[in-house]
Design an enzyme around this catalytic site. Structure first.
Site, mmCIF file in Angstrom:
data_model
loop_
_atom_site.group_PDB
_atom_site.id
_atom_site.type_symbol
_atom_site.label_atom_id
_atom_site.label_comp_id
_atom_site.label_asym_id
_atom_site.label_seq_id
_atom_site.Cartn_x
_atom_site.Cartn_y
_atom_site.Cartn_z
ATOM 1 N N HIS A 138 0.969 -1.236 -0.095
ATOM 2 C CA HIS A 138 0.210 0.167 0.211
ATOM 3 C C HIS A 138 1.026 0.910 -0.055
ATOM 4 O O HIS A 138 1.949 1.664 -0.821
ATOM 5 C CB HIS A 138 -1.264 -0.278 1.370
ATOM 6 C CG HIS A 138 -1.982 0.440 1.347
ATOM 7 N ND1 HIS A 138 -2.206 1.925 0.389
ATOM 8 C CD2 HIS A 138 -3.317 0.918 3.081
ATOM 9 C CE1 HIS A 138 -3.504 1.954 0.835
ATOM 10 N NE2 HIS A 138 -3.862 2.248 1.851
ATOM 11 N N ASP B 153 2.517 4.929 -6.654
ATOM 12 C CA ASP B 153 3.707 5.053 -5.417
ATOM 13 C C ASP B 153 4.858 5.457 -6.952
ATOM 14 O O ASP B 153 5.874 5.548 -7.078
ATOM 15 C CB ASP B 153 3.720 3.893 -4.974
ATOM 16 C CG ASP B 153 2.656 4.672 -3.673
ATOM 17 O OD1 ASP B 153 2.146 5.027 -3.865
ATOM 18 O OD2 ASP B 153 1.862 3.215 -3.485
ATOM 19 N N HIS C 243 -2.101 -2.149 -9.189
ATOM 20 C CA HIS C 243 -3.515 -1.782 -9.065
ATOM 21 C C HIS C 243 -4.170 -2.871 -9.136
ATOM 22 O O HIS C 243 -4.991 -3.431 -9.619
ATOM 23 C CB HIS C 243 -3.389 -0.881 -9.308
ATOM 24 C CG HIS C 243 -4.110 0.679 -8.410
ATOM 25 N ND1 HIS C 243 -5.617 0.184 -8.257
ATOM 26 C CD2 HIS C 243 -4.001 1.380 -7.243
ATOM 27 C CE1 HIS C 243 -5.968 0.687 -7.079
ATOM 28 N NE2 HIS C 243 -5.275 1.897 -6.536
HETATM 29 N N1 CMC Z 1 5.033 -7.020 -9.945
HETATM 30 C C1 CMC Z 1 4.843 -7.888 -10.440
HETATM 31 N N2 CMC Z 1 3.196 -8.851 -10.462
HETATM 32 C C2 CMC Z 1 2.608 -7.978 -10.331
HETATM 33 C C3 CMC Z 1 2.465 -6.706 -9.312
HETATM 34 C C4 CMC Z 1 3.661 -6.159 -9.868
HETATM 35 N N3 CMC Z 1 4.210 -5.334 -9.325
HETATM 36 N N4 CMC Z 1 1.450 -6.377 -9.286
HETATM 37 C C5 CMC Z 1 0.581 -7.773 -9.546
HETATM 38 N N5 CMC Z 1 1.424 -8.760 -10.622
HETATM 39 C C6 CMC Z 1 0.935 -9.529 -10.941
HETATM 40 C C7 CMC Z 1 0.841 -10.724 -9.694
HETATM 41 O O1 CMC Z 1 1.499 -11.780 -9.123
HETATM 42 C C8 CMC Z 1 -0.885 -11.228 -10.572
HETATM 43 O O2 CMC Z 1 0.222 -12.580 -11.385
HETATM 44 P P1 CMC Z 1 -0.620 -14.333 -11.701
HETATM 45 O O3 CMC Z 1 -1.905 -13.798 -11.788
HETATM 46 O O4 CMC Z 1 0.399 -14.558 -12.738
HETATM 47 O O5 CMC Z 1 -0.375 -14.623 -10.211
HETATM 48 C C9 CMC Z 1 -1.622 -10.699 -11.118
HETATM 49 O O6 CMC Z 1 -0.249 -10.064 -11.662
HETATM 50 C C10 CMC Z 1 -2.357 -9.882 -10.471
HETATM 51 O O7 CMC Z 1 -2.229 -9.668 -9.537
HETATM 52 P P2 CMC Z 1 -2.417 -9.319 -8.045
HETATM 53 O O8 CMC Z 1 -1.573 -9.327 -6.623
HETATM 54 O O9 CMC Z 1 -3.779 -10.325 -7.904
HETATM 55 O O10 CMC Z 1 -3.303 -7.912 -8.125
HETATM 56 P P3 CMC Z 1 -4.172 -7.547 -6.340
HETATM 57 O O11 CMC Z 1 -4.925 -6.526 -7.071
HETATM 58 O O12 CMC Z 1 -4.199 -8.865 -5.762
HETATM 59 O O13 CMC Z 1 -2.572 -6.823 -6.180
HETATM 60 C C11 CMC Z 1 -1.503 -4.775 -5.751
HETATM 61 C C12 CMC Z 1 -2.665 -5.226 -6.087
HETATM 62 C C13 CMC Z 1 -1.144 -3.063 -5.882
HETATM 63 C C14 CMC Z 1 -1.049 -5.236 -4.023
HETATM 64 C C15 CMC Z 1 -0.134 -5.519 -6.749
HETATM 65 O O14 CMC Z 1 -0.064 -4.716 -7.708
HETATM 66 C C16 CMC Z 1 1.615 -5.302 -5.655
HETATM 67 O O15 CMC Z 1 1.877 -6.004 -5.229
HETATM 68 N N6 CMC Z 1 1.835 -3.824 -6.602
HETATM 69 C C17 CMC Z 1 3.008 -3.399 -5.799
HETATM 70 C C18 CMC Z 1 3.210 -2.725 -4.708
HETATM 71 C C19 CMC Z 1 2.587 -0.965 -4.832
HETATM 72 O O16 CMC Z 1 2.839 -0.407 -5.460
HETATM 73 N N7 CMC Z 1 1.786 -0.714 -4.527
HETATM 74 C C20 CMC Z 1 1.151 0.721 -4.360
HETATM 75 C C21 CMC Z 1 -1.330 -0.140 -5.256
HETATM 76 S S1 CMC Z 1 -1.590 2.124 -5.122
HETATM 77 C C22 CMC Z 1 -1.691 2.569 -4.683
HETATM 78 C C23 CMC Z 1 -1.451 2.503 -2.624
HETATM 79 O O17 CMC Z 1 -2.597 1.444 -2.944
HETATM 80 O O18 CMC Z 1 -1.112 2.979 -1.713
#
Ligand code: CMC
Length: 400
Positions: free
Chosen positions: A238, A334, A277
């Protein structure tokens, strides 16, 4: 029990109705109270946005001035909080840990606003609610400034006359204040920070705002709810991502290392921080604005951070890579914000605290909306039990 739907991470479960923020992740649209984020970032100010998120309408000029005055009246933090920040933590404590703890402590100083002590009716009064909003919004930057000052060997800021400085200028003043010297904030940098606060102010039911509603549903005081929301924001998935992105860029170091880094991401050894996201399946509209501000800030400070070229190339490489395209992963809010904070002079560990200052406006708007909701209920998700059936206890001497 009836038929339960199983929805880990609440990807498809609405737990409230809201009129605060509209988000269309497919088309990359974000609006606060109907107003497009691009217009607010271009023309509004953080406190005007905080007002609008809370009350639902843009303020008249007179209402805005009164609101600004009420928030500014809390620019002097309670002396106990200053002491806690100065004496209660290790010098290398993470600022978000200090901020959450101090906000929690703040709740103990205002028993008149605590439903546990005064009964649930305390928040029925709009005036009582507004007072907490002014106090929290007004004090938050001073808490962050004092954490910064304490960790950098500067005397605490116990209150000061900032004249006609606005919210963000007075925050920069509190960070940089030197006894006996006049401080004039750099107007362009202060405006850049103010726009960042606007962009971070709300994002509907993100993890920390959901936390705010969850805690409020138990009837706890607003300071405890904000402290918990700061805790949720601290996480690297986050608001902690602001800090994690910069550390990631510093680790990658050079454009030549990008292919190997992306391979590691695809092999799930790394995560591309600042990408992806839950809701956006398109470019985060805030990231576009932030990237532009980054160049404006570099121009103002007279130095372009080479990490911006690395970030731009990393973004390009990821967006043209099948792994990211297939999963619709784009830069989020971010990805570029840390480069701006760094250029303004903040240490990396402080980045999530800056996010928290902006997001406080959204937390408080959702707090108010929750309290007003005639359908509110204590938040209590269901589980699907997968554990043992009944079994008999075995005395410890008979176990093997
Ligand atoms: N790097 C690599 N792979 C990713 C990433 C990433 N940053 N984000 C998602 N994926 C992949 C994930 O591994 C999954 O792949 P698969 O379907 O093969 O297992 C697919 O994309 C879907 O991802 P998810 O984890 O199911 O998506 P989510 O909606 O549960 O998670 C998230 C959203 C923001 C937690 C995630 O994208 C993430 O960890 N991003 C990196 C951390 C980040 O930048 N966070 C800030 C978010 S925006 C502002 C805020 O809220 O603070």
């Amino acid at each position: 029990q009836g038929v339960l739907s199983y929805d880990p991470g609440y990807t498809n479960t609405a737990c409230c109705t809201s009129r605060i923020t509209y988000l269309d992740g497919e088309r990359g649209i974000l609006r606060y109270r109907g107003y497009p984020i691009e217009q607010l970032a271009g023309k509004s100010s953080f406190l005007e946005v905080a007002y609008t998120l809370y009350y639902g309408e843009l303020p008249t000029e007179q209402d805005l001035r009164l609101y600004e005055t009420n928030v500014a009246a809390h620019r002097t933090p309670h002396n106990d909080l200053v002491k806690i920040i100065s004496n209660g933590f290790r010098s290398d404590a993470h600022p978000m840990g200090v901020l959450a703890s101090t906000m929690m402590a703040m709740g103990t100083l205002y028993p008149e606003a605590n439903p546990a002590l005064r009964g649930n009716h305390v928040y029925e009064s709009h005036k009582v609610r507004e007072k907490q909003v002014f106090r929290i919004l007004g004090t938050m930057p001073l808490l962050v400034a004092n954490i910064y000052r304490s960790q950098n060997g500067l005397a605490p800021m116990v209150g000061f006359d900032t004249g006609d400085m606005n919210f963000t200028e007075s925050f920069l003043c509190a960070l940089n204040w030197v006894e006996g010297k006049q401080y004039k904030p750099n107007k362009k940098l202060a405006r850049a920070m103010d726009v960042l606060f606007v962009l971070h102010a709300d994002h509907e039911l993100n993890c920390s705002t959901a936390t705010m509603r969850q805690l409020t549903s138990s009837g706890v005081d607003v300071y405890t709810s904000v402290a918990a929301s700061i805790g949720a924001l601290y996480g690297p998935l986050h608001g902690g991502a602001t800090e994690a992105v910069l550390k990631m860029l510093e680790r990658i170091k050079s454009v030549d290392n990008i292919p190997a880094f992306l391979d590691a991401v695809k092999n799930r050894e790394e995560k591309l921080m600042g990408f992806g996201h839950r809701v956006y399946r398109n470019y985060d509209p805030r990231a576009k604005i932030i990237k532009k501000i980054a160049y404006e800030v570099f121009e103002e400070v007279g130095q372009v951070d080479p990490l911006i070229d690395l970030a731009t190339e990393l973004e390009r490489a990821a967006l043209t890579d099948e792994y990211f395209a297939k999963r619709k992963l784009y830069p989020n809010v971010d990805f570029y914000s840390g480069l701006i904070y760094k250029a303004i002079g903040f240490p990396t560990e402080f980045f999530p605290c800056l996010f928290a200052i902006g997001r406080t406006a959204g937390w408080l708007a959702h707090w108010n909306e929750f309290l007003e909701d005639p359908e509110k209920k204590i938040a209590r998700p269901m589980q699907l039990y997968k554990g043992h059936g009944k079994r008999d206890y075995i005395e410890v001497f008979s176990r093997w």
